[in-house]
Design a protein around this motif. Sequence first.
Motif, PDB file in Angstrom:
ATOM      1  N   THR A   1     -55.227  64.600 -38.412  1.00 60.27           N
ATOM      2  CA  THR A   1     -56.433  64.197 -37.690  1.00 60.27           C
ATOM      3  C   THR A   1     -57.007  65.323 -36.837  1.00 60.27           C
ATOM      4  OG1 THR A   1     -55.047  63.309 -35.902  1.00 60.27           O
ATOM      5  CG2 THR A   1     -55.751  61.778 -37.640  1.00 60.27           C
ATOM      6  N   LYS A   2     -56.161  66.271 -36.450  1.00 62.72           N
ATOM      7  CA  LYS A   2     -56.649  67.386 -35.644  1.00 62.72           C
ATOM      8  C   LYS A   2     -57.328  68.438 -36.486  1.00 62.72           C
ATOM      9  CE  LYS A   2     -53.157  66.909 -31.991  1.00 62.72           C
ATOM     10  NZ  LYS A   2     -52.088  67.589 -31.235  1.00 62.72           N
ATOM     11  N   GLU A   3     -57.147  68.393 -37.772  1.00 59.44           N
ATOM     12  CA  GLU A   3     -57.674  69.437 -38.644  1.00 59.44           C
ATOM     13  C   GLU A   3     -58.535  68.876 -39.776  1.00 59.44           C
ATOM     14  OE1 GLU A   3     -56.041  72.769 -36.630  1.00 59.44           O
ATOM     15  OE2 GLU A   3     -57.592  72.504 -38.140  1.00 59.44           O
ATOM     16  N   LYS A   4     -59.135  67.726 -39.564  1.00 59.03           N
ATOM     17  CA  LYS A   4     -59.976  67.156 -40.613  1.00 59.03           C
ATOM     18  C   LYS A   4     -61.183  68.047 -40.873  1.00 59.03           C
ATOM     19  CE  LYS A   4     -58.932  62.218 -40.692  1.00 59.03           C
ATOM     20  NZ  LYS A   4     -59.483  60.853 -40.564  1.00 59.03           N
ATOM     21  N   VAL A   5     -61.436  68.282 -42.133  1.00 58.52           N
ATOM     22  CA  VAL A   5     -62.577  69.087 -42.554  1.00 58.52           C
ATOM     23  C   VAL A   5     -63.418  68.244 -43.500  1.00 58.52           C
ATOM     24  CG1 VAL A   5     -63.304  71.176 -43.757  1.00 58.52           C
ATOM     25  CG2 VAL A   5     -61.268  71.225 -42.298  1.00 58.52           C
ATOM     26  N   PHE A   6     -64.727  68.275 -43.314  1.00 61.72           N
ATOM     27  CA  PHE A   6     -65.638  67.495 -44.141  1.00 61.72           C
ATOM     28  C   PHE A   6     -66.514  68.413 -44.988  1.00 61.72           C
ATOM     29  CE2 PHE A   6     -64.248  64.413 -41.185  1.00 61.72           C
ATOM     30  CZ  PHE A   6     -64.587  63.153 -41.641  1.00 61.72           C
TER      31      PHE A   6
ATOM     32  N   GLY B   1     -75.438  65.067 -41.278  1.00 64.02           N
ATOM     33  CA  GLY B   1     -75.758  65.360 -39.887  1.00 64.02           C
ATOM     34  C   GLY B   1     -74.727  64.843 -38.910  1.00 64.02           C
ATOM     35  N   TRP B   2     -73.860  63.918 -39.372  1.00 66.37           N
ATOM     36  CA  TRP B   2     -72.854  63.345 -38.484  1.00 66.37           C
ATOM     37  C   TRP B   2     -71.884  64.407 -37.979  1.00 66.37           C
ATOM     38  CZ3 TRP B   2     -67.504  63.029 -38.872  1.00 66.37           C
ATOM     39  CH2 TRP B   2     -66.862  62.186 -37.949  1.00 66.37           C
ATOM     40  N   CYS B   3     -71.430  65.277 -38.849  1.00 66.75           N
ATOM     41  CA  CYS B   3     -70.476  66.317 -38.438  1.00 66.75           C
ATOM     42  C   CYS B   3     -71.089  67.222 -37.377  1.00 66.75           C
ATOM     43  CB  CYS B   3     -70.032  67.144 -39.653  1.00 66.75           C
ATOM     44  SG  CYS B   3     -68.907  66.272 -40.766  1.00 66.75           S
ATOM     45  N   GLY B   4     -72.349  67.602 -37.590  1.00 61.91           N
ATOM     46  CA  GLY B   4     -73.012  68.451 -36.620  1.00 61.91           C
ATOM     47  C   GLY B   4     -73.138  67.793 -35.258  1.00 61.91           C
ATOM     48  N   GLN B   5     -73.431  66.493 -35.242  1.00 62.48           N
ATOM     49  CA  GLN B   5     -73.594  65.775 -33.985  1.00 62.48           C
ATOM     50  C   GLN B   5     -72.275  65.597 -33.249  1.00 62.48           C
ATOM     51  OE1 GLN B   5     -75.655  62.293 -35.628  1.00 62.48           O
ATOM     52  NE2 GLN B   5     -77.384  62.794 -34.338  1.00 62.48           N
ATOM     53  N   ASN B   6     -71.172  65.558 -33.978  1.00 64.23           N
ATOM     54  CA  ASN B   6     -69.882  65.245 -33.378  1.00 64.23           C
ATOM     55  C   ASN B   6     -68.913  66.418 -33.345  1.00 64.23           C
ATOM     56  OD1 ASN B   6     -69.831  62.101 -32.907  1.00 64.23           O
ATOM     57  ND2 ASN B   6     -70.882  62.452 -34.850  1.00 64.23           N
ATOM     58  N   GLY B   7     -69.392  67.607 -33.691  1.00 69.17           N
ATOM     59  CA  GLY B   7     -68.550  68.792 -33.594  1.00 69.17           C
ATOM     60  C   GLY B   7     -67.417  68.829 -34.585  1.00 69.17           C
ATOM     61  N   ILE B   8     -67.633  68.263 -35.785  1.00 68.45           N
ATOM     62  CA  ILE B   8     -66.593  68.235 -36.815  1.00 68.45           C
ATOM     63  C   ILE B   8     -66.824  69.360 -37.810  1.00 68.45           C
ATOM     64  CG2 ILE B   8     -65.478  66.810 -38.573  1.00 68.45           C
ATOM     65  CD1 ILE B   8     -65.198  65.745 -35.729  1.00 68.45           C
ATOM     66  N   LYS B   9     -65.723  69.973 -38.244  1.00 72.78           N
ATOM     67  CA  LYS B   9     -65.825  71.107 -39.158  1.00 72.78           C
ATOM     68  C   LYS B   9     -66.407  70.703 -40.509  1.00 72.78           C
ATOM     69  CE  LYS B   9     -61.584  73.119 -37.247  1.00 72.78           C
ATOM     70  NZ  LYS B   9     -60.213  73.545 -37.556  1.00 72.78           N
ATOM     71  N   LEU B  10     -67.310  71.541 -41.009  1.00 77.35           N
ATOM     72  CA  LEU B  10     -67.849  71.409 -42.361  1.00 77.35           C
ATOM     73  C   LEU B  10     -67.472  72.665 -43.132  1.00 77.35           C
ATOM     74  CD1 LEU B  10     -71.469  69.966 -41.967  1.00 77.35           C
ATOM     75  CD2 LEU B  10     -69.703  69.068 -43.482  1.00 77.35           C
ATOM     76  N   ALA B  11     -66.788  72.503 -44.247  1.00 78.55           N
ATOM     77  CA  ALA B  11     -66.410  73.644 -45.066  1.00 78.55           C
ATOM     78  C   ALA B  11     -66.332  73.207 -46.522  1.00 78.55           C
ATOM     79  CB  ALA B  11     -65.059  74.220 -44.623  1.00 78.55           C
ATOM     80  N   PRO B  12     -66.815  74.033 -47.444  1.00 80.24           N
ATOM     81  CA  PRO B  12     -66.797  73.645 -48.856  1.00 80.24           C
ATOM     82  C   PRO B  12     -65.394  73.680 -49.433  1.00 80.24           C
ATOM     83  CG  PRO B  12     -67.578  75.886 -48.628  1.00 80.24           C
ATOM     84  CD  PRO B  12     -67.440  75.346 -47.234  1.00 80.24           C
ATOM     85  N   PRO B  13     -65.142  72.918 -50.492  1.00 85.19           N
ATOM     86  CA  PRO B  13     -63.855  72.996 -51.199  1.00 85.19           C
ATOM     87  C   PRO B  13     -63.610  74.411 -51.690  1.00 85.19           C
ATOM     88  CG  PRO B  13     -65.111  71.087 -51.934  1.00 85.19           C
ATOM     89  CD  PRO B  13     -66.032  71.913 -51.090  1.00 85.19           C
ATOM     90  N   ARG B  14     -62.335  74.779 -51.787  1.00 84.28           N
ATOM     91  CA  ARG B  14     -61.995  76.128 -52.239  1.00 84.28           C
ATOM     92  C   ARG B  14     -62.550  76.419 -53.619  1.00 84.28           C
ATOM     93  NH1 ARG B  14     -55.662  75.739 -50.964  1.00 84.28           N
ATOM     94  NH2 ARG B  14     -56.119  73.670 -51.800  1.00 84.28           N
ATOM     95  N   LYS B  15     -62.641  75.373 -54.459  1.00 89.72           N
ATOM     96  CA  LYS B  15     -63.083  75.574 -55.837  1.00 89.72           C
ATOM     97  C   LYS B  15     -64.545  76.010 -55.898  1.00 89.72           C
ATOM     98  CE  LYS B  15     -62.953  73.447 -60.396  1.00 89.72           C
ATOM     99  NZ  LYS B  15     -62.449  72.335 -61.200  1.00 89.72           N
ATOM    100  N   VAL B  16     -65.354  75.665 -54.883  1.00 91.02           N
ATOM    101  CA  VAL B  16     -66.775  76.013 -54.923  1.00 91.02           C
ATOM    102  C   VAL B  16     -67.160  77.013 -53.846  1.00 91.02           C
ATOM    103  CG1 VAL B  16     -67.340  73.747 -55.885  1.00 91.02           C
ATOM    104  CG2 VAL B  16     -67.458  74.106 -53.428  1.00 91.02           C
ATOM    105  N   ILE B  17     -66.180  77.619 -53.204  1.00 99.00           N
ATOM    106  CA  ILE B  17     -66.467  78.486 -52.063  1.00 99.00           C
ATOM    107  C   ILE B  17     -67.366  79.657 -52.431  1.00 99.00           C
ATOM    108  CG2 ILE B  17     -64.415  79.930 -52.345  1.00 99.00           C
ATOM    109  CD1 ILE B  17     -65.904  78.781 -49.002  1.00 99.00           C
ATOM    110  N   ASP B  18     -67.233  80.211 -53.651  1.00100.64           N
ATOM    111  CA  ASP B  18     -68.015  81.383 -54.010  1.00100.64           C
ATOM    112  C   ASP B  18     -69.512  81.123 -53.952  1.00100.64           C
ATOM    113  OD1 ASP B  18     -65.717  82.732 -56.493  1.00100.64           O
ATOM    114  OD2 ASP B  18     -65.806  82.954 -54.324  1.00100.64           O
TER     115      ASP B  18
END
Length: 465
Positions: free
Chosen positions: A99-104, A145-162
């Motif tokens: 829960t401390k490291e949830k990424v969306f 927009g929910w992540c931005g409003q609540n300070g939650i990390k947004l990061a793409p899956p490793r498979k699509v990072i490029d």
Amino acid sequence: MATVSDETVSVPPSLASNNISPSQQSSRLNGATFIAIPTASADAIASFIWGSYLKTTGAHGAPVGVFRHAPLQDMWGQLTAGMKVEVINTDCSHGPNDTKEKVFWFAYIVRVEGYLALLRYEGCDDDSSMDFWCNLCNKDVHCVGWCGQNGIKLAPPRKVIDKFRVSQMRVGKISEVIGGRLKINYENIPGEHFWVHHASELIHPVSWSHVTGHEIEATQEYHNDVVKLIETNSYSASIATPDLFRKIPKISPDDDQFQEGQKLEAVDPLDMSRICPATIGKVLKNGYFMLSIDGSLAEDGSDWFCYHSSSRLIFPINFCEINKIPLSPPLDYQGEFEWGKYLRETNSVYAPREVFQIIKEKTTNPFSIGMKIEAVDMMAPHLVCVATIAQVADSLIRVHFDGWSDDFEQWIDCQSTNIYPIGWCELVGYKLEPPKQPEQENTETTKRSSKKSNNRKSNKRKRLT
């Protein structure tokens, strides 16, 4: 520059708390349908995996709309393929159950079966190998927009990072010009495009990456053509010549230069509501360098941004303190941030004040708080919106997008090409986005104003949407 399809509709704009009544109402804002959905109980455990069963049997679920007694039956049919949400990213370095490291990350609906949806992460395109079933009432499904409003990390899956490697340049082709703004399509990526002003720092003439030493994704044919162009200095009619781009101040070898490892303050290019500690990651040629926002998720430098030493969105340390602007500490930084302490903790040095353009060339800021303007949303640069000057600090202005919460505000330079006088869109024939209208509440409940969460983290990092 990473982009997300301009045409995708976000659903829903807000998710109700677990104890809200399922009697909800849909609303229409600017022609798009939005739906409020009750979340599932945090203790709910799926005793049967419907997704696997549907895949195995090739069956379809009865639509929610045919059950007159079911929650949200009167509006569920408005959910359609292509609508977008923010969901847990299960393909990252952090455990999805931590829960401390949830990424969306963003996902869009492929198909809807009952309350379930088959989702696909943004960036997977036609690759269905990571598709997953999810109950749209789940507590970890949110509107864009929910992540931005609540300070939650947004990061793409490793498979699509490029695809979202913002530290990497790509080849583009101009497909439309309106009022000095260019619609640029990425070559070899069908449907992907972004809008930008012709004098923006984000675009460069052909051969710029080779000359500067910047990473670029391109075909071998393109590399060969660039070598030939550099040798001959001959431009075909299909290549934009250097004189059409922003004029960059020349750097003298005798001038003080930024050095690798130096610390400074910078507007976070992935969340322009924040100014953060940052580090020079790599020095390129001709006054350019790669900048890393301290505390970044990407350890491989894939979210470094390229800046020129003349950029007006980088500042010497203590700039924020002097101008009474909150400085957002690095992600997961413990304790109160103080530059002297932080430099000792990281064994770092700061970039001297005299190398910064805002120090070399003082600018009179002509704007005042409350002035109305038309402004580009830099997180979705195809949009030009009704906006208000919310704050003025040195050469910066903080842009507030009318109707939206403060979380969506953005710091830009007062000389930015991304702001215009009111009436500009009408003058040049560009669509102006009106203020966001208040959400239409159920007639049985009292209309509530949107409030910013009291425990919102200041160290959020948004992705381009």
